[in-house]
Write an enzyme that holds these catalytic residues in place. Structure first.
Site, PDB file in Angstrom:
ATOM      1  N   GLN A 107      79.523 -19.333  21.099  1.00  0.00           N
ATOM      2  CA  GLN A 107      80.999 -19.155  20.051  1.00  0.00           C
ATOM      3  C   GLN A 107      81.835 -18.546  20.690  1.00  0.00           C
ATOM      4  O   GLN A 107      82.962 -18.325  20.330  1.00  0.00           O
ATOM      5  CB  GLN A 107      80.531 -18.600  18.943  1.00  0.00           C
ATOM      6  CG  GLN A 107      79.455 -19.037  18.258  1.00  0.00           C
ATOM      7  CD  GLN A 107      79.000 -18.258  17.123  1.00  0.00           C
ATOM      8  OE1 GLN A 107      79.536 -18.321  15.679  1.00  0.00           O
ATOM      9  NE2 GLN A 107      77.926 -17.398  17.268  1.00  0.00           N
ATOM     10  N   ASP A 110      85.608 -16.524  26.069  1.00  0.00           N
ATOM     11  CA  ASP A 110      85.710 -15.475  27.096  1.00  0.00           C
ATOM     12  C   ASP A 110      85.211 -16.202  28.513  1.00  0.00           C
ATOM     13  O   ASP A 110      85.454 -15.577  29.484  1.00  0.00           O
ATOM     14  CB  ASP A 110      85.267 -14.306  27.112  1.00  0.00           C
ATOM     15  CG  ASP A 110      83.480 -14.301  26.948  1.00  0.00           C
ATOM     16  OD1 ASP A 110      82.947 -13.381  26.020  1.00  0.00           O
ATOM     17  OD2 ASP A 110      82.883 -15.249  27.413  1.00  0.00           O
ATOM     18  N   HIS A 125      83.892 -22.930  20.058  1.00  0.00           N
ATOM     19  CA  HIS A 125      85.311 -22.320  19.620  1.00  0.00           C
ATOM     20  C   HIS A 125      86.054 -22.350  20.581  1.00  0.00           C
ATOM     21  O   HIS A 125      87.345 -21.949  20.618  1.00  0.00           O
ATOM     22  CB  HIS A 125      85.040 -21.017  19.075  1.00  0.00           C
ATOM     23  CG  HIS A 125      84.092 -20.923  17.710  1.00  0.00           C
ATOM     24  ND1 HIS A 125      83.675 -19.648  17.341  1.00  0.00           N
ATOM     25  CD2 HIS A 125      83.685 -21.780  17.152  1.00  0.00           C
ATOM     26  CE1 HIS A 125      82.656 -19.965  16.252  1.00  0.00           C
ATOM     27  NE2 HIS A 125      82.861 -21.366  15.892  1.00  0.00           N
ATOM     28  N   CYS A 136     104.249 -31.539  21.800  1.00  0.00           N
ATOM     29  CA  CYS A 136     104.322 -32.551  22.578  1.00  0.00           C
ATOM     30  C   CYS A 136     102.767 -32.824  23.077  1.00  0.00           C
ATOM     31  O   CYS A 136     102.409 -33.945  23.749  1.00  0.00           O
ATOM     32  CB  CYS A 136     105.108 -32.882  23.504  1.00  0.00           C
ATOM     33  SG  CYS A 136     104.958 -31.812  25.218  1.00  0.00           S
ATOM     34  N   GLY A 199      73.393 -12.085  20.119  1.00  0.00           N
ATOM     35  CA  GLY A 199      74.580 -11.391  19.965  1.00  0.00           C
ATOM     36  C   GLY A 199      75.518 -12.160  18.915  1.00  0.00           C
ATOM     37  O   GLY A 199      76.685 -12.200  19.166  1.00  0.00           O
ATOM     38  N   SER A 201      76.392 -12.586  14.653  1.00  0.00           N
ATOM     39  CA  SER A 201      76.126 -12.157  13.236  1.00  0.00           C
ATOM     40  C   SER A 201      75.740 -13.319  12.549  1.00  0.00           C
ATOM     41  O   SER A 201      75.172 -13.181  11.318  1.00  0.00           O
ATOM     42  CB  SER A 201      77.320 -11.425  12.517  1.00  0.00           C
ATOM     43  OG  SER A 201      78.352 -12.593  12.801  1.00  0.00           O
ATOM     44  N   ALA A 243      71.619  -6.678  24.235  1.00  0.00           N
ATOM     45  CA  ALA A 243      71.236  -8.163  25.035  1.00  0.00           C
ATOM     46  C   ALA A 243      71.143  -7.814  26.562  1.00  0.00           C
ATOM     47  O   ALA A 243      70.251  -8.106  27.303  1.00  0.00           O
ATOM     48  CB  ALA A 243      72.400  -9.098  25.090  1.00  0.00           C
TER      49      ALA A 243
HETATM   50  N1  APR Z   1      73.668  -6.850  22.285  1.00  0.00           N
HETATM   51  C1  APR Z   1      73.053  -7.579  21.309  1.00  0.00           C
HETATM   52  N2  APR Z   1      73.841  -7.676  20.188  1.00  0.00           N
HETATM   53  C2  APR Z   1      75.022  -7.004  19.937  1.00  0.00           C
HETATM   54  C3  APR Z   1      75.581  -6.357  21.006  1.00  0.00           C
HETATM   55  C4  APR Z   1      74.677  -6.186  22.196  1.00  0.00           C
HETATM   56  N3  APR Z   1      75.423  -5.357  23.154  1.00  0.00           N
HETATM   57  N4  APR Z   1      76.945  -5.846  20.607  1.00  0.00           N
HETATM   58  C5  APR Z   1      77.123  -6.526  19.470  1.00  0.00           C
HETATM   59  N5  APR Z   1      75.845  -7.002  18.838  1.00  0.00           N
HETATM   60  C6  APR Z   1      75.864  -7.982  17.847  1.00  0.00           C
HETATM   61  C7  APR Z   1      76.674  -7.330  16.579  1.00  0.00           C
HETATM   62  O1  APR Z   1      75.541  -6.366  15.929  1.00  0.00           O
HETATM   63  C8  APR Z   1      76.614  -8.539  15.842  1.00  0.00           C
HETATM   64  O2  APR Z   1      75.589  -8.692  14.692  1.00  0.00           O
HETATM   65  O3  APR Z   1      76.427  -9.164  17.967  1.00  0.00           O
HETATM   66  C9  APR Z   1      76.919  -9.435  16.754  1.00  0.00           C
HETATM   67  C10 APR Z   1      78.396 -10.136  16.885  1.00  0.00           C
HETATM   68  O4  APR Z   1      78.570 -10.882  15.816  1.00  0.00           O
HETATM   69  P1  APR Z   1      80.277 -11.154  15.578  1.00  0.00           P
HETATM   70  O5  APR Z   1      81.101  -9.953  15.949  1.00  0.00           O
HETATM   71  O6  APR Z   1      80.300 -11.555  13.969  1.00  0.00           O
HETATM   72  O7  APR Z   1      80.381 -12.280  16.363  1.00  0.00           O
HETATM   73  P2  APR Z   1      80.141 -13.702  16.435  1.00  0.00           P
HETATM   74  O8  APR Z   1      78.585 -13.876  15.653  1.00  0.00           O
HETATM   75  O9  APR Z   1      80.221 -14.359  17.775  1.00  0.00           O
HETATM   76  O10 APR Z   1      81.316 -14.407  15.376  1.00  0.00           O
HETATM   77  C11 APR Z   1      81.269 -15.641  15.454  1.00  0.00           C
HETATM   78  O11 APR Z   1      83.531 -15.691  14.239  1.00  0.00           O
HETATM   79  O12 APR Z   1      85.547 -14.694  14.001  1.00  0.00           O
HETATM   80  C12 APR Z   1      84.963 -15.744  14.683  1.00  0.00           C
HETATM   81  O13 APR Z   1      85.592 -17.207  16.111  1.00  0.00           O
HETATM   82  C13 APR Z   1      85.191 -15.937  16.008  1.00  0.00           C
HETATM   83  O14 APR Z   1      83.416 -16.799  17.706  1.00  0.00           O
HETATM   84  C14 APR Z   1      83.734 -15.956  16.486  1.00  0.00           C
HETATM   85  C15 APR Z   1      82.792 -16.199  15.234  1.00  0.00           C
HETATM   86 ZN    ZN Z   2     105.771 -29.798  24.688  1.00  0.00          ZN
END
Ligand code: APR
Ligand code: ZN
Length: 258
Positions: A107, A110, A125, A136, A199, A201, A243
């Protein structure tokens, strides 16, 4: 130092991965926090803590006020342009090199999985590699567009038509996911016999349905996440930890058992 319970779970995960015939990874922003890029929903550091995503990161918001989008994405893009893959990205790339991992579904925008050397990646994404004119549809180099914005703060304009605004090729709220990426990710979820979810939610559709699709079609789930997720109850192994600490340990056990 990992406690005995986590070590046991790591061993279980390594056994499942070692025996898998078609392993796929599914990742979210949490895999990149150890590269210095904040995730979206963590309590104290999530990007959405201070802003309304639908105002700054939706396609309606972008068309209405592109400056608000670019001002919001400025700190994130600065971090992304300078971030390096961390031990978790490298561990997944090592699994692909060793022939265990077939593809990564992410998702994240980066580009750290491609920079870690993966070949088969489904970027649900989008990514920051290109930017497209919303007038255009001319396509430009996304990293140059972001660097230009970071230096002059001006909303990037299209060099082709001169008037259109350039939008990074990331999927904003309200936009369709890229068909090829979503289709490829759903096929990978159906075909895999093990999916390792790292990683995320699992709060954003339709991406959050990918691990459940894998589970429904018979795959084993391994979840590595700092916090509990809605899919934990379907998982064969759940490891709550960082992770960048957990994945290299899993790989170490996989290599030891070969
Ligand atoms: N190791 C493991 N888990 C981690 C770490 C880490 N170092 N750091 C954070 N987390 C966990 C958090 O606890 C959280 O549950 O990773 C999860 C990240 O969840 P989100 O912040 O909701 O990110 P994501 O699931 O990628 O969001 C999905 O939402 O806003 C949109 O487009 C955006 O792609 C994104 C999508
Ligand atoms: Zn243009």
């Amino acid at each position: 130092m990992l406690n005995e319970d986590v070590c046991e779970r790591i061993r279980q995960a390594a056994t499942i991965i070692g025996e898998s015939r078609h392993l796929v990874a599914f990742t979210g922003a949490g895999i990149s926090t150890d590269s210095g890029i904040p995730d979206f929903r963590s309590q104290n550091s999530g990007v959405w803590r201070d802003v309304d995503p639908l105002k700054v990161a939706s396609i309606y918001g972008f068309r209405h006020d592109p400056q608000a989008f670019y001002d919001w994405v400025r700190p994130l893009s600065e971090l992304m342009l300078s971030a390096e893959p961390n031990a978790a990205h490298h561990a997944l790339a090592d699994l692909e090199t060793a022939g265990h991992l077939r593809s990564v579904i992410t998702q994240n925008i980066d580009m750290l999985h491609s920079r870690a050397g993966h070949r088969q990646i489904f970027e649900l994404h989008g990514h920051m590699r290109q930017a497209t004119c919303i007038h255009c549809f001319a396509v430009c180099d996304g990293e140059n567009v972001m660097r230009q914005f970071l230096s002059d703060g001006q909303v990037p304009r299209c060099p082709q038509c001169g008037s259109g605004i350039l939008k990074p090729n990331v999927i904003l709220f309200g936009e369709q996911l890229p068909f090829r990426e979503l289709q490829g990710a759903q096929d990978a979820a159906r075909d895999c016999d093990v999916m390792v979810v790292v990683g995320s939610s699992l709060e954003v559709a339709p991406a959050d349905g990918i691990p459940l699709l894998a589970h429904r079609t018979g795959a084993k789930l391994i979840i590595v996440n700092l916090e509990p997720t809605p899919a934990d109850r379907y998982a064969d192994v759940v490891i709550h930890g960082r992770a960048a600490h957990i994945l290299p340990e899993i790989i170490r056990y996989v290599e030891k058992s070969e």
